[in-house]
Structure formats: C-alpha cells, structure tokens
Design a protein around this motif. Structure first.
Motif, PDB file in Angstrom:
ATOM      1  N   ARG A  37       0.829  -1.210   0.000  1.00 33.82           N
ATOM      2  CA  ARG A  37       0.000   0.000   0.000  1.00 33.82           C
ATOM      3  C   ARG A  37       0.864   1.261   0.000  1.00 33.82           C
ATOM      4  O   ARG A  37       0.457   2.300  -0.535  1.00 33.82           O
ATOM      5  N   ALA A  38       2.041   1.176   0.611  1.00 34.41           N
ATOM      6  CA  ALA A  38       2.934   2.333   0.688  1.00 34.41           C
ATOM      7  C   ALA A  38       3.683   2.578  -0.617  1.00 34.41           C
ATOM      8  O   ALA A  38       4.423   3.558  -0.719  1.00 34.41           O
ATOM      9  N   GLY A  39       3.524   1.702  -1.589  1.00 36.98           N
ATOM     10  CA  GLY A  39       4.121   1.931  -2.892  1.00 36.98           C
ATOM     11  C   GLY A  39       5.196   0.967  -3.311  1.00 36.98           C
ATOM     12  O   GLY A  39       5.833   1.167  -4.355  1.00 36.98           O
ATOM     13  N   ALA A  40       5.449  -0.076  -2.523  1.00 37.61           N
ATOM     14  CA  ALA A  40       6.458  -1.064  -2.922  1.00 37.61           C
ATOM     15  C   ALA A  40       6.064  -1.696  -4.252  1.00 37.61           C
ATOM     16  O   ALA A  40       4.893  -1.997  -4.501  1.00 37.61           O
ATOM     17  N   GLU A  41       7.051  -1.907  -5.093  1.00 35.35           N
ATOM     18  CA  GLU A  41       6.802  -2.500  -6.415  1.00 35.35           C
ATOM     19  C   GLU A  41       6.242  -3.910  -6.293  1.00 35.35           C
ATOM     20  O   GLU A  41       5.357  -4.308  -7.057  1.00 35.35           O
ATOM     21  N   GLU A  42       6.756  -4.670  -5.340  1.00 30.63           N
ATOM     22  CA  GLU A  42       6.333  -6.057  -5.161  1.00 30.63           C
ATOM     23  C   GLU A  42       6.519  -6.438  -3.700  1.00 30.63           C
ATOM     24  O   GLU A  42       7.512  -6.071  -3.081  1.00 30.63           O
ATOM     25  N   THR A  43       5.548  -7.157  -3.144  1.00 31.28           N
ATOM     26  CA  THR A  43       5.718  -7.717  -1.801  1.00 31.28           C
ATOM     27  C   THR A  43       5.223  -9.150  -1.802  1.00 31.28           C
ATOM     28  O   THR A  43       4.390  -9.548  -2.626  1.00 31.28           O
ATOM     29  N   ALA A  44       5.746  -9.916  -0.864  1.00 32.19           N
ATOM     30  CA  ALA A  44       5.353 -11.315  -0.722  1.00 32.19           C
ATOM     31  C   ALA A  44       5.369 -11.674   0.754  1.00 32.19           C
ATOM     32  O   ALA A  44       6.037 -11.013   1.564  1.00 32.19           O
ATOM     33  N   TYR A  45       4.643 -12.719   1.087  1.00 37.35           N
ATOM     34  CA  TYR A  45       4.602 -13.190   2.471  1.00 37.35           C
ATOM     35  C   TYR A  45       4.815 -14.693   2.493  1.00 37.35           C
ATOM     36  O   TYR A  45       4.158 -15.439   1.755  1.00 37.35           O
ATOM     37  N   ALA A  46       5.739 -15.134   3.345  1.00 40.84           N
ATOM     38  CA  ALA A  46       5.983 -16.560   3.561  1.00 40.84           C
ATOM     39  C   ALA A  46       5.657 -16.879   5.012  1.00 40.84           C
ATOM     40  O   ALA A  46       6.242 -16.288   5.928  1.00 40.84           O
ATOM     41  N   GLY A  47       4.737 -17.787   5.216  1.00 43.60           N
ATOM     42  CA  GLY A  47       4.343 -18.151   6.570  1.00 43.60           C
ATOM     43  C   GLY A  47       3.457 -19.376   6.555  1.00 43.60           C
ATOM     44  O   GLY A  47       3.282 -20.024   5.509  1.00 43.60           O
ATOM     45  N   VAL A  48       2.876 -19.695   7.726  1.00 45.05           N
ATOM     46  CA  VAL A  48       2.059 -20.905   7.865  1.00 45.05           C
ATOM     47  C   VAL A  48       0.689 -20.551   8.430  1.00 45.05           C
ATOM     48  O   VAL A  48       0.468 -20.638   9.639  1.00 45.05           O
ATOM     49  N   PRO A  49      -0.251 -20.134   7.578  1.00 46.02           N
ATOM     50  CA  PRO A  49      -1.627 -19.966   8.040  1.00 46.02           C
ATOM     51  C   PRO A  49      -2.320 -21.321   8.165  1.00 46.02           C
ATOM     52  O   PRO A  49      -1.845 -22.328   7.637  1.00 46.02           O
ATOM     53  N   ALA A  50      -3.430 -21.326   8.872  1.00 47.54           N
ATOM     54  CA  ALA A  50      -4.209 -22.555   9.014  1.00 47.54           C
ATOM     55  C   ALA A  50      -5.159 -22.728   7.837  1.00 47.54           C
ATOM     56  O   ALA A  50      -5.646 -21.760   7.258  1.00 47.54           O
ATOM     57  N   ASP A  51      -5.406 -23.977   7.515  1.00 50.92           N
ATOM     58  CA  ASP A  51      -6.365 -24.290   6.458  1.00 50.92           C
ATOM     59  C   ASP A  51      -7.758 -24.464   7.063  1.00 50.92           C
ATOM     60  O   ASP A  51      -8.404 -25.503   6.916  1.00 50.92           O
ATOM     61  N   ASP A  52      -8.200 -23.417   7.792  1.00 47.31           N
ATOM     62  CA  ASP A  52      -9.556 -23.379   8.311  1.00 47.31           C
ATOM     63  C   ASP A  52     -10.258 -22.190   7.654  1.00 47.31           C
ATOM     64  O   ASP A  52      -9.646 -21.471   6.850  1.00 47.31           O
ATOM     65  N   PRO A  53     -11.540 -21.947   7.917  1.00 46.51           N
ATOM     66  CA  PRO A  53     -12.204 -20.817   7.252  1.00 46.51           C
ATOM     67  C   PRO A  53     -11.481 -19.489   7.456  1.00 46.51           C
ATOM     68  O   PRO A  53     -11.366 -18.689   6.519  1.00 46.51           O
ATOM     69  N   ALA A  54     -10.989 -19.259   8.677  1.00 50.15           N
ATOM     70  CA  ALA A  54     -10.281 -18.010   8.944  1.00 50.15           C
ATOM     71  C   ALA A  54      -8.970 -17.941   8.167  1.00 50.15           C
ATOM     72  O   ALA A  54      -8.627 -16.907   7.584  1.00 50.15           O
TER      73      ALA A  54
END
Length: 284
Positions: free
Chosen positions: A35-52
């Motif tokens: 949102r601040a204007g970065a050309e590209e961003t990515a996220y590496a992490g472990v979310p849960a495979d539940d509705p949330a």
C-alpha cells in the motif's frame, strides 16, 4: 522496492465488534508496504487451512501480495483478543491457546525459498517469528535483513548476537522516553546495525543511522484503532528508504504520515471476517 516478509500471522479478535482481522507483524508489513508503494511484496508463513486461514490468504491476495510461498497447515488459526481504550490504544486481553497451527508448525525453508528470497531488496521478519539464527544468516547472505524487536523482544544479548546479519532493527519504546531509548539505540548501532529505529507512538520516532542520532515527529490523528500503526511505520519506512536513496529521517517522516493514516480504521489492514464465520476459532 521489493519486500518479502517472513514469519508470524495471527487474527485479532475484536469481540466488541464481532469481527476478526488478519494481523501479525510479518503479514502486516507485506500488505502495508504494498500500500505504501512497494513494487512487489510477498509473504511466507504458515496460516491454518480453516475458514479463517483461507480468509487470511484471500485478503493477502486481494492486496496484491504474492502468497506462492505460503504453507497452509491443517488446524486452527491463532487468535488474540483485542480491547481498545478511549484513545484507540489496543490491549491484548488473551488468546485462543496453544493448539493452533502457528504454535504447532514451524516454517521450514527449502533451497527454493532461499533462491526466491534473493529476488527481493529486503526481507522483513519479527523476533517473535521464531526463525532459527542460522536460517536468518543464510537469508542475510542473499538480501538485506530487517527485524522487528517490538517492545518486549530485545535484550542487549540478543541484539548483539543478531547485529552482524541485520541492516535494519526496529524497536517499540513501550512508553519509554527519548532519553531512555537513546542509549539502547546507540548500543545497537555500536554493535554494527546500520539502521536502528525506535517508534514512540505520538512522541514520534528516533534512531541512529551512519553513527548519527536523529528524531522525527509524529502526526497525531483522532485514532479509531492504533493496532498495526507500528507495522505501518516499518512498511513505509522500508519502502521510502530504498526509494529516497537511503535517508532514514526522510523515510521516518513519510512513515509517520502513513502510520497515522493506519489509525483511522479498525484492524491493521482491514478485511474483517464476521466472528461466526471463523468456525471454532475462539475455542481454547
């Protein structure tokens, strides 16, 4: 500027609103830098495979964040319970226990992850992400490394140990004055961290860059919710720093404006999920 965030994700449960908001320092920075204007961003992490968790992934993608290095794990999303005071300042009042994906599964990086990280200008993570020092060292050989120590994750020992691999170190003052934080900022810089930054809420920010101490003002607003303002500051600071040629005071000024705007809405970056759609998220 291209930024990769690695580590923590969590839901913030605003029980008084009946809403869940995606959060966590690393995840927030990936969205807010975009949102601040970065050309590209990515996220590496472990979310849960539940509705949330699926809602979390969809929110990141809606914000233009690359999620190709996510690992979705079977289990329950982590959740912090949030209360707000009359000034919009947030307090964590509990969580949904340790039987969550974020507690049970660590992010294990592959050779492909390291190759992927090398394509970014900076990798941002949090001291609370629990990433092994050796892994961080390997990442730091491929890209600039940024670490958020928050207001409770730093000691002289751990800062000195991490200093050789960091380009950026962010700290929250936790109510301390400039006079109280300056000695620690100068200590961190003396350990070899090129860019040391302390955020101090409505008192602005300060830091040490290239051996020089600097201060930057805040831009007060009528806050609705200050949760995520520190992450917004980090995101905008990193984005502007790479774009302005490396001036920390100038980046801090831009970041202060951006963080103030973050306080005008609930959640770190919005995308609420109605509580009833979170499944068994709040069960401990």
């Amino acid at each position: 500027m291209k930024l990769l965030s690695l580590g923590d994700n969590v839901f913030d449960a605003y029980l008084f609103r009946g809403e869940l908001y995606p959060g966590g320092n690393a995840a927030n920075v990936s969205v807010l830098a975009r949102r601040a204007g970065a050309e590209e961003t990515a996220y590496a992490g472990v979310p849960a495979d539940d509705p949330a968790g699926r809602h979390f992934k969809a929110a990141l993608e809606a914000e233009g964040v690359d999620t190709s290095r996510l690992r979705m794990a079977v289990g329950k999303s982590a959740c912090n319970y949030i209360t707000l005071d009359d000034n919009g300042d947030r307090t964590f009042s509990g969580n949904n226990g340790r039987e969550t994906v974020q507690s049970l599964f660590a992010l294990r990086l592959t050779p492909e992850d390291f190759r992927y990280a090398a394509g970014f200008d900076v990798l941002h993570t949090s001291i609370h992400s629990g990433t092994d020092f050796a892994v961080l060292g390997g990442l730091a050989r491929r890209t600039d490394l940024s670490m958020d120590f928050s207001n409770d994750g730093f000691t002289h020992d751990n800062v000195a140990a991490l200093a050789p691999i960091l380009r950026f170190a962010f700290f929250s003052s936790g109510g301390r004055s400039v006079e109280e934080v300056r000695p620690f900022a100068e200590f961190a810089a003396g350990c070899g961290i090129p860019q040391v930054v302390f955020t101090m809420g409505i008192r602005g920010a300060c830091g040490v860059s290239g051996g020089s101490f600097w201060q930057a003002p805040a831009y007060p607003v009528q806050a609705v919710d200050a949760l995520g303002a520190g992450d917004a500051f980090i995101a905008a600071f990193l984005t502007d720093f790479y774009e302005n040629g490396g001036s920390a005071p100038a980046a801090a000024d831009r970041a202060a404006h951006f963080a103030a705007d973050c306080c005008l809405h609930y959640g770190a970056f919005g995308h609420p999920l109605p509580l009833e759609q979170g499944g068994a998220l709040l069960e401990v």
